[in-house]
Design an enzyme around this catalytic site. Structure first.
Site, PDB file in Angstrom:
ATOM      1  N   PRO A  10      -9.295   2.699  -2.633  1.00 47.06           N
ATOM      2  CA  PRO A  10      -9.146   2.266  -4.004  1.00 47.06           C
ATOM      3  C   PRO A  10     -10.357   1.488  -4.496  1.00 47.06           C
ATOM      4  O   PRO A  10     -10.726   0.484  -3.923  1.00 47.06           O
ATOM      5  CB  PRO A  10      -7.934   1.341  -3.963  1.00 47.06           C
ATOM      6  N   GLU A  11     -10.939   1.957  -5.553  1.00 48.03           N
ATOM      7  CA  GLU A  11     -11.878   1.137  -6.299  1.00 48.03           C
ATOM      8  C   GLU A  11     -11.125   0.670  -7.538  1.00 48.03           C
ATOM      9  O   GLU A  11      -9.933   0.910  -7.677  1.00 48.03           O
ATOM     10  CB  GLU A  11     -13.141   1.938  -6.653  1.00 48.03           C
TER      11      GLU A  11
END
Length: 275
Positions: free
Chosen positions: A2-3
């Site tokens: 996840p960014e």
DNA sequence: CCGACAACCTGTGAGC
DNA sequence: TGCTCACAGGTTGTCG
């Protein structure tokens, strides 16, 4: 995994399902994350109503009035809304149980690599040390050309590494750092302090655009990243350079190159990125 | 303060 | 088919 766009996508999905709900308890199957999950998590959250679910950098913060939960998905984490009686699978480490307008539900935290964390902060969660020293939000007002130019002054590190430094700006991880520098036409290895004010203005603009585009596409789905409701994101179909070593640049046909910077892979187009 | 690097941990895909 | 190796979205902490 996840960014920022993936975390924001997760936040929206979760908020839709459990905002205003009340925690009825928590099940910790494996509390050995980056830092130990509070052993008394069940007691800490039970009976507390969710006032708000906010994102700060890549952290999700559950505001429970006097106190809050701080959650990070690390490299491989996900948080999904599931039926409480759904059998837990391998790496489903934590369930946060809720009850509200939608009835009983569980927020299920899965994290194979266990680089994420779930912490309790009494009082105002924003005061937690992990959140206190972060740089500005890339999509917020504090991130503009003047700020960035100042933040990069005296920094000789490569601009890509500076962009990924949480003190400079939060939420820009490896994928979006690569993509933003491509859009800006800036070489990833250029010393940060060599960027002109104009370069900074350009970079600010493309960082915001890249993140906004990714959020609009529902984030990226690499390997098995899924949203709160289990649906994938589609932004990875728009990657200009990330993961495209030796493939032709969509803009000019030059072959995309790959190198290592700070133990991470960098991808760039030698023709389009010469500034 | 700055910069480089090791560390945390599991899964996957490539190559043999 | 099975083994070994390199690498993967992040961030902190330590050291010079």
């Amino acid at each position: 995994m996840p960014e920022l766009p993936e975390v924001e996508t997760t936040r929206r999905g979760i908020a839709q399902a459990v905002d205003t709900a009340t925690f009825t308890g928590a099940i910790v199957r494996n509390g050995s994350l980056r830092w130990p999950v509070p052993p008394d998590l069940d007691d800490l959250v039970r009976g507390r109503r969710i006032q708000a679910i906010v994102r700060r950098a890549k952290y999700l913060v559950f505001d429970l009035g006097s106190g809050g939960l701080i959650l990070h998905l690390g490299m491989s984490g996900s948080l999904r809304v599931v039926a409480p009686d759904r059998p837990a699978e391998k790496h489903d480490h934590i369930d946060l149980l809720t009850d509200g307008p939608a009835g009983p539900q569980a927020l299920r935290y899965r994290d194979p690599r266990r680089f994420g964390c779930l912490l309790w902060q009494p009082g105002d969660a924003a005061l937690h040390p992990l959140l206190a020293s972060l740089g500005p939000e890339p999509l917020g007002d504090g991130f503009d050309a003047a700020y960035l130019h100042g933040a990069l002054a005296g920094r000789q590190v490569a601009i890509k590494l500076a962009l990924m430094d949480n003190h400079v700006v939060v939420g820009v991880g490896n994928i979006y750092a690569n993509e933003a520098l491509f859009r800006a036409g800036i070489r990833p290895d250029r010393p940060a302090n060599a960027l002109s004010r104009r370069d900074c203005a350009r970079l600010v603009e493309v960082v915001r655009q890249t993140l906004a585009d990714a959020i609009a596409a529902g984030g990226s789905t690499l390997r098995d990243f899924l949203h709160a409701d289990g649906q994938p994101g589609y932004f990875q179909q728009q990657y200009a350079v990330y993961g495209r070593a030796d493939e032709p640049c969509h803009a000019c046909g030059s072959l995309v190159r790959q190198m290592r910077q700070g133990q991470r892979s960098t991808f760039w187009c030698p023709h389009c990125q010469r500034r």
